[in-house]
Design an enzyme around this catalytic site. Structure first.
Site, PDB file in Angstrom:
ATOM      1  N   ASP A 298       1.205  -1.020  -0.461  1.00  0.00           N
ATOM      2  CA  ASP A 298       0.046  -0.230  -0.538  1.00  0.00           C
ATOM      3  C   ASP A 298       1.092   1.118   0.327  1.00  0.00           C
ATOM      4  O   ASP A 298       2.531   1.228   0.096  1.00  0.00           O
ATOM      5  CB  ASP A 298      -0.821  -0.054   1.265  1.00  0.00           C
ATOM      6  CG  ASP A 298      -2.244   0.617   1.208  1.00  0.00           C
ATOM      7  OD1 ASP A 298      -1.949   1.536   0.070  1.00  0.00           O
ATOM      8  OD2 ASP A 298      -3.427   0.874   1.797  1.00  0.00           O
ATOM      9  N   CYS A 299       0.562   2.350  -0.581  1.00  0.00           N
ATOM     10  CA  CYS A 299       1.280   3.791  -0.838  1.00  0.00           C
ATOM     11  C   CYS A 299       1.976   3.784   1.122  1.00  0.00           C
ATOM     12  O   CYS A 299       1.330   4.621   1.498  1.00  0.00           O
ATOM     13  CB  CYS A 299       0.767   4.527  -1.377  1.00  0.00           C
ATOM     14  SG  CYS A 299       0.113   3.531  -2.630  1.00  0.00           S
TER      15      CYS A 299
END
Length: 773
Positions: A298-299
């Site tokens: 995830d970012c």
């Protein structure tokens, strides 16, 4: 001061710049990004990785062997840095397609050539249709529109969708993105949507139409609740709940859906960040499940595990831990910035980087990215004409219709008769909503049709806002006056992204602000039927409305997508017979007062007054239960075939032959050698539409196991959606595998077959089944 030193451009210079910029923009819009452009650079033809006739493994090996370490590191991040000397352009991995092509992430965007794309209902409403073929059909349309946009340089090929997390708690802001609270439904949704996105028309498993990504792995379902943040939350999950509830959708994604990617989440699970846990990544996803693809963070997850979770002492150590755990791609740039330092410090070697980028390159090769001009490939003929087609928009309307759930309907209330309604009052904060209808992770819709517009196409309608969604200040008086003068009232309330969204969880289950007062007073003043429409991702405690006789009908419409207004009007006026069922439990407010959102336990604990979670384990009162729904007709079920006894054949030396056992391992010879036709048996049901109109109906087969190993109160074994005309009947068949479908998960996370009395139930029908040895 800086602005005074800027050079002044002449008008001709500005005009020339404008023309050049527009030309460059047009060029970018009309040209897809791809590698191995042999036509433009014939020298690339001699490179083995550009030879589509070779195996993907051979091509990847050749490509990786040509790169310097610095070049390799450029392919560890979501904004991959190209290598011009090898004809490889930069590539943006991050695109989204949760319920239509989105412009979130930067990999896809809308331009003059493609100004919008079909925006389907938010996932939670599509899931309420319980229609697997619909899940896949939507995925197929989305991937077609994505390929069409890719061909004109407006989209990527790698889409970080779907979200298959379990909707464990009604307060979660992102529950709207998920298929609901049930692992079986979530698994079936995941597989079907992934297949719709990924499968090519040629059926070659080594080729991908677009690459899907199942997220967020794992036990991720808190964003920001009472200062509990997803970036620092440690999900304490026992092995039973992990195997029983949280992992099944991801396993199905990989094993059955053959998804090309899995995204690890921000949170920790039992003290380890998921993106740095070798057991969860290399051990389970890559090892047990055999992922054919890449694992992405995830970012900023790697940055988060360093800066916020303090799981690593340095950025380099954080990068090394994630790579060694099995992470292939970092959303954002953190790994790209610090991987070289990690190698130089001896924390990770180049072989680990080779392994990661090999998984990334293999995925792009399956997409045809290294096969030259995509316009000469399978989907090369797609373009703007294939986006927002009439058929695609009609599917968005039908998807919303199929998902809408009718929860209350006093005798004769709905459907409304267009000829009998001369004046319709349309009231409420979501009555004329546009963007609210499409939830989050949306793109730009082809067009909007609000509920007010949809209703007004059928009968004369007068609109009163009443208040906005937050409903702090409400003009209740005007709404009451309008209701009192109309033949019927449609009240449209609920939530929007200010109430529930990524980064924002709810703290209660009440309708926001003064919405309850608005509903109650309008209903009291109304002289005709009152239809209450709830637009939301999660459920509310609307006990007051359920018990209010003046409110004749209640329906939940999720976030119904671009054609939501038409779909809801179709149901209200009877052009469509509602057939959606709730994919999640609606709890009373007392539930959230007892249950901290941060408590991950699914099973109840009577000693602590903990009621458990989801229909499978929750022991308290509900407002509406999982799978609840009404329709405009009636369906009867009759059991035709199901065994009373299944005998499992054990090896001579099996301990349960000589001593009494409550359960058996759900693996072994007995799973293949059950007496009655192996470990499979069939359940046949006759379903008849006994009402006066045609309609669709979901047949749910639930099971209740003997109470061992904390087994669920009941669990969904399977479901089938059928459509029947008036008085029509059909036979629905379920194939049941004893070891897979009738097993439960024990306290250590292993599947067990509970011996003894099982109960199969469909609606009010119940059938006893005994499993013995």
């Amino acid at each position: 001061m800086a602005s005074r030193n800027r050079a002044l451009f002449s008008v001709p210079t500005l005009f020339l710049c404008f023309i050049v910029c527009i030309s460059e923009q047009t060029k970018n819009q009309s040209s897809p990004v791809f590698a191995c452009d042999v036509t433009g650079n014939p020298s690339l033809a001699g490179l083995r990785f550009c030879n589509a006739g070779l195996s993907i493994k051979a091509r990847v090996t050749d490509l990786v062997g040509r790169l310097t370490l610095e070049e390799k590191i450029g392919f560890l991040t979501s904004k991959a840095i190209g290598v011009s000397r090898l004809g490889i352009p930069s590539y943006k991995w991050w695109s989204e397609a949760l319920h239509g092509v989105s412009n979130v992430g930067g990999g896809s965007r809308f331009t003059g050539q493609v100004p919008g794309a079909t925006s389907f209902p938010q996932v939670i409403l599509t899931a309420a249709s319980f229609n697997v073929s619909l899940f896949q059909a939507i995925g197929k349309v989305v991937s077609t529109e994505a390929r069409a946009m890719y061909n004109v340089g407006s989209a990527g090929l790698t889409f970080w969708s779907p979200n298959v997390n379990i909707f464990r708690d009604p307060r979660w802001g992102r529950g709207q993105e998920t298929p609901g609270e049930d692992p079986t439904l979530s698994s079936k949704y995941a597989v079907a949507y992934v297949k719709g996105l990924q499968e090519t028309d040629g059926g070659d498993p080594n080729r991908l139409k677009v690459a899907a990504c199942c997220k967020h792995y794992t036990a991720y379902d808190i964003d920001n609740w009472r200062n509990v943040q997803r970036f620092t939350f440690n999900a304490v999950v026992n092995q039973q709940d992990l195997a029983d509830t949280f992992q099944p959708p991801f396993k199905s994604c990989v094993v059955d859906g053959h998804v090309a990617s899995v995204m690890c989440s921000y949170n920790q699970v039992n003290g380890k960040p998921t993106c740095a846990d070798p057991d969860l990544l290399s051990g389970v996803i890559r090892g047990q499940w055999q992922l054919n693809g890449y694992i992405v963070s995830d970012c900023d997850s790697v940055d988060v595990l360093f800066r916020k979770q303090h799981y690593a002492k340095t950025p380099e150590e954080a990068v090394a831990k994630s790579l060694l755990a099995g992470l292939d791609l970092n959303c954002d740039h953190f790994n790209g910035q610090h991987a070289m330092g990690a190698v130089k410090a001896g924390l990770v070697n180049e072989t680990a980087i080779d392994k990661a980028i090999s998984n990334n390159f293999a995925t792009l090769m399956r997409l045809g990215f290294f096969d030259g001009d995509p316009k000469k490939q399978l989907y090369g003929g797609l373009g703007p004409k294939d986006v927002c087609t009439a058929d695609n928009q009609e599917l968005a309307r039908d998807a919303a219709r199929q998902g809408i759930v009718l929860l209350k309907n006093s005798a004769g209330s709905l459907p409304l008769s267009p000829s009998a309604i001369k004046t319709l009052a349309v009231i409420g904060p979501n009555a004329n909503a546009t963007e609210t209808m499409i939830g989050n992770y949306h793109g730009v819709p082809c067009k909007y049709t609000t509920l007010l517009q949809g209703l007004a196409e059928t009968v004369s309608s007068t609109y009163q806002l009443g208040c906005n969604v937050a409903c702090v200040d409400a003009d209740i008086g005007s709404a009451v006056d309008l209701a009192a003068s109309a033949d019927a009232v449609v009240l449209v309330v609920g939530a929007d992204q200010s109430i529930e969204r990524e980064g924002h969880d709810r703290v209660d289950l009440y309708l926001p602000g003064k919405q309850q007062e608005l509903v109650t007073r309008v209903a009291m003043a109304a002289r005709g039927p009152v239809v209450l429409v709830i637009m939301s991702g999660g459920g509310f405690d609307i006990t007051f409305a359920k018990n209010d006789k003046k409110i004749t009908s209640i329906m939940w419409v999720g976030y119904p997508g671009e054609a939501g207004g038409l779909a809801i009007a179709d149901v209200i006026f009877g052009r469509h017979n509602p057939s959606g069922n709730l994919p999640m439990t609606w709890y009373p407010q007392s539930y959230v007062e007892k249950v901290p959102m941060s408590n991950m336990n699914m099973r109840p604990d009577k000693s602590k007054g903990y009621p458990g979670r989801s229909y499978r384990f929750y022991t308290g009162e509900t407002v509406y239960a999982f799978a609840d729904a009404l329709t405009y007709t009636k369906f009867d079920h009759q059991l035709i075939k199901a065994p009373r006894l299944v005998s499992l054949s054990l090896d001579e030396n099996h301990p349960c032959r000589s001593s009494e056992c409550q359960s058996l391992d759900a693996i072994g010879p007995h799973c293949e050698n059950a007496v009655e036709g192996g470990s499979d048996f069939e359940v046949h049901l006759n379903v008849k539409n006994t009402g006066d109109r045609a309609g669709s109906h979901t047949v749910f087969l639930f099971t209740t196991s003997p109470q061992v190993h904390g087994s669920p109160i009941k669990q969904l074994l399977g479901f089938e959606k059928i459509r029947l005309g008036k008085s029509e009947e059909a036979v629905v068949r379920f194939n049941v595998n004893v070891c897979k479908d009738l097993s439960v998960v024990d306290e250590t996370g292993k599947r067990k077959i509970a011996l003894g009395h099982h109960l199969l139930h469909v609606g009010s029908l119940k059938h006893s089944l005994n499993i013995s040895v």
